[in-house]
Design a protein around this motif. Structure first.
Motif, PDB file in Angstrom:
ATOM      1  N   MET A   1       0.842  -1.201   0.000  1.00 24.01           N
ATOM      2  CA  MET A   1       0.000   0.000   0.000  1.00 24.01           C
ATOM      3  C   MET A   1       0.876   1.250   0.000  1.00 24.01           C
ATOM      4  N   ARG A   2       0.355   2.301  -0.584  1.00 23.77           N
ATOM      5  CA  ARG A   2       1.082   3.568  -0.654  1.00 23.77           C
ATOM      6  C   ARG A   2       0.463   4.566   0.320  1.00 23.77           C
ATOM      7  N   SER A   3       1.317   5.201   1.102  1.00 24.95           N
ATOM      8  CA  SER A   3       0.844   6.210   2.051  1.00 24.95           C
ATOM      9  C   SER A   3       0.277   7.408   1.305  1.00 24.95           C
ATOM     10  N   ILE A   4      -0.888   7.913   1.766  1.00 24.82           N
ATOM     11  CA  ILE A   4      -1.498   9.068   1.110  1.00 24.82           C
ATOM     12  C   ILE A   4      -1.368  10.340   1.946  1.00 24.82           C
ATOM     13  N   TRP A   5      -0.865  10.220   3.173  1.00 31.45           N
ATOM     14  CA  TRP A   5      -0.656  11.390   4.035  1.00 31.45           C
ATOM     15  C   TRP A   5       0.308  11.024   5.140  1.00 31.45           C
ATOM     16  N   LYS A   6       1.201  11.966   5.460  1.00 33.38           N
ATOM     17  CA  LYS A   6       2.104  11.818   6.597  1.00 33.38           C
ATOM     18  C   LYS A   6       1.925  13.029   7.494  1.00 33.38           C
ATOM     19  N   GLY A   7       1.823  12.790   8.771  1.00 34.36           N
ATOM     20  CA  GLY A   7       1.639  13.886   9.705  1.00 34.36           C
ATOM     21  C   GLY A   7       1.742  13.378  11.119  1.00 34.36           C
ATOM     22  N   ALA A   8       0.944  13.963  11.999  1.00 29.60           N
ATOM     23  CA  ALA A   8       1.000  13.566  13.406  1.00 29.60           C
ATOM     24  C   ALA A   8      -0.398  13.457  13.981  1.00 29.60           C
ATOM     25  N   LEU A   9      -0.517  12.566  14.928  1.00 28.12           N
ATOM     26  CA  LEU A   9      -1.759  12.401  15.677  1.00 28.12           C
ATOM     27  C   LEU A   9      -1.514  13.011  17.046  1.00 28.12           C
ATOM     28  N   GLY A  10      -2.215  14.111  17.339  1.00 27.33           N
ATOM     29  CA  GLY A  10      -2.006  14.818  18.597  1.00 27.33           C
ATOM     30  C   GLY A  10      -2.894  14.294  19.697  1.00 27.33           C
ATOM     31  N   PHE A  11      -2.273  13.814  20.794  1.00 25.10           N
ATOM     32  CA  PHE A  11      -2.999  13.228  21.924  1.00 25.10           C
ATOM     33  C   PHE A  11      -2.559  13.968  23.180  1.00 25.10           C
ATOM     34  N   GLY A  12      -3.286  15.063  23.520  1.00 23.52           N
ATOM     35  CA  GLY A  12      -2.841  15.929  24.602  1.00 23.52           C
ATOM     36  C   GLY A  12      -1.526  16.573  24.194  1.00 23.52           C
ATOM     37  N   LEU A  13      -0.489  16.435  25.018  1.00 19.04           N
ATOM     38  CA  LEU A  13       0.834  16.955  24.684  1.00 19.04           C
ATOM     39  C   LEU A  13       1.691  15.910  23.981  1.00 19.04           C
ATOM     40  N   VAL A  14       1.121  14.734  23.757  1.00 15.76           N
ATOM     41  CA  VAL A  14       1.835  13.658  23.072  1.00 15.76           C
ATOM     42  C   VAL A  14       1.652  13.806  21.572  1.00 15.76           C
ATOM     43  N   ASN A  15       2.752  13.716  20.838  1.00 13.53           N
ATOM     44  CA  ASN A  15       2.725  13.832  19.381  1.00 13.53           C
ATOM     45  C   ASN A  15       3.094  12.477  18.778  1.00 13.53           C
ATOM     46  N   ILE A  16       2.206  11.903  17.954  1.00 13.11           N
ATOM     47  CA  ILE A  16       2.440  10.577  17.397  1.00 13.11           C
ATOM     48  C   ILE A  16       2.592  10.689  15.885  1.00 13.11           C
ATOM     49  N   PRO A  17       3.806  10.624  15.340  1.00 17.72           N
ATOM     50  CA  PRO A  17       3.972  10.689  13.885  1.00 17.72           C
ATOM     51  C   PRO A  17       3.390   9.438  13.219  1.00 17.72           C
ATOM     52  N   VAL A  18       2.533   9.648  12.231  1.00 21.30           N
ATOM     53  CA  VAL A  18       1.846   8.531  11.587  1.00 21.30           C
ATOM     54  C   VAL A  18       1.804   8.724  10.066  1.00 21.30           C
ATOM     55  N   GLN A  19       1.497   7.631   9.382  1.00 20.39           N
ATOM     56  CA  GLN A  19       1.196   7.643   7.956  1.00 20.39           C
ATOM     57  C   GLN A  19      -0.217   7.118   7.774  1.00 20.39           C
ATOM     58  N   MET A  20      -0.915   7.663   6.782  1.00 19.01           N
ATOM     59  CA  MET A  20      -2.298   7.251   6.542  1.00 19.01           C
ATOM     60  C   MET A  20      -2.394   6.476   5.232  1.00 19.01           C
ATOM     61  N   TYR A  21      -3.158   5.391   5.263  1.00 20.17           N
ATOM     62  CA  TYR A  21      -3.356   4.536   4.099  1.00 20.17           C
ATOM     63  C   TYR A  21      -4.849   4.319   3.877  1.00 20.17           C
ATOM     64  N   VAL A 118       6.075   4.610  17.720  1.00 21.88           N
ATOM     65  CA  VAL A 118       5.499   3.290  18.033  1.00 21.88           C
ATOM     66  C   VAL A 118       4.951   3.224  19.460  1.00 21.88           C
ATOM     67  N   VAL A 119       5.700   3.721  20.433  1.00 20.81           N
ATOM     68  CA  VAL A 119       5.281   3.612  21.845  1.00 20.81           C
ATOM     69  C   VAL A 119       4.040   4.462  22.132  1.00 20.81           C
ATOM     70  N   PRO A 120       4.024   5.769  21.776  1.00 16.04           N
ATOM     71  CA  PRO A 120       2.808   6.548  22.044  1.00 16.04           C
ATOM     72  C   PRO A 120       1.608   6.064  21.223  1.00 16.04           C
ATOM     73  N   TYR A 121       1.862   5.520  20.039  1.00 15.70           N
ATOM     74  CA  TYR A 121       0.791   4.940  19.213  1.00 15.70           C
ATOM     75  C   TYR A 121       0.129   3.778  19.965  1.00 15.70           C
ATOM     76  N   ALA A 122       0.971   2.875  20.494  1.00 11.46           N
ATOM     77  CA  ALA A 122       0.463   1.719  21.242  1.00 11.46           C
ATOM     78  C   ALA A 122      -0.257   2.167  22.513  1.00 11.46           C
ATOM     79  N   LEU A 123       0.253   3.226  23.143  1.00 11.17           N
ATOM     80  CA  LEU A 123      -0.382   3.742  24.354  1.00 11.17           C
ATOM     81  C   LEU A 123      -1.795   4.229  24.066  1.00 11.17           C
TER      82      LEU A 123
END
Length: 259
Positions: A1-21, A118-123
């Protein structure tokens, strides 16, 4: 699969860099348009209405008309509108998913963490599972704002694009008479529902129409005619008593279960 967006998922003060498919594919047959006279492909061109000449893709820009004047809108202008929403999906609240009307769901996407997320994503994933909650937040993508619902699915986070309230049509204009249902009819209908109730197994549902249509097309390509299945016309409620239809439906579903 090809990523269609790269950015961050903001969870309070936690920043989770992600890719969207994209999480889905269309199962429909990709038809093309042809000229019925010689079966040549129909091509669509972008034409300048003043000169009649075709315009190359790289020369096409976006515009918006205000008071008879056309204003050219470029990527920089678009970026100036809520720039924080282009690069980050900030969670603004958590909800019980059951509260969301099914009409609001539009399309699902998978979110994959970058190596340093990976860690904040799993959290976030595990916390949502534990509390049985989903997260809501806005994102600007493809020149429009989305309202996004993020929820856990096994070991990943799935983002659902939701519709805005103004995109939902009001059903008040529909003519649905207030009909009184007899207790006996309601009891038998409930019995039929319970008799046909099963656990949802999506793998049991196939796009049979597209598969069958493809067979018809392949047969036609070999010079064979299509076999048309004759369908029975459903009986009209005016000619058959509703209770009788329900009784026959219960008999049919019982036979299918025992088969």
């Amino acid at each position: 699969m090809r990523s269609i967006w790269k950015g961050a998922l903001g969870f309070g003060l936690v920043n989770i860099p992600v890719q969207m498919y994209a999480a889905t594919d269309e199962s429909t047959i990709p038809f093309v348009s042809l000229d019925k006279n010689n079966h040549a492909r129909i091509r669509y061109k972008k034409v300048n209405e003043a000169t009649g000449k075709e315009v190359p893709f790289q020369d096409i820009v976006k515009g918006y008309e205000i008071g008879g004047t056309m204003v050219v809108v470029d990527d920089e202008d678009i970026q100036k509108a809520s720039p924080e929403k282009h690069s980050q999906l900030s969670i603004i609240q958590f909800v019980n998913e059951a509260e969301i009307d099914a009409r609001y769901y539009e399309k699902p996407y998978y979110l994959q963490p970058e190596k340093n997320g990976v860690v904040p994503y799993a959290l976030l994933r595990d916390a949502l599972k534990k509390e049985k909650k989903a997260a809501l937040g806005p994102l600007v993508f493809h020149r429009r704002e989305w309202i996004c619902l993020v929820k856990p699915l096994d070991n990943i986070l799935v983002m659902h694009r939701l519709r805005f309230p103004e995109e939902i049509r009001d059903p008040a204009s529909l003519n649905v008479p207030d009909t009184k249902i007899k207790d006996a009819e309601l009891k038998m209908a409930a019995q039929l529902i319970n008799q046909l109730t099963q656990s949802f197994k999506p793998e049991e549902f196939k796009d049979e129409f597209s598969a069958t249509l493809l067979k018809v097309i392949e047969a036609k390509a070999k010079g064979k005619g299509a076999t048309i299945k004759q369908m029975k016309t459903p009986a009209s409620a005016k000619t058959i008593d509703l209770m009788e239809q329900l009784r026959e439906s219960l008999k049919t579903s019982t036979k299918k279960k025992s088969a």
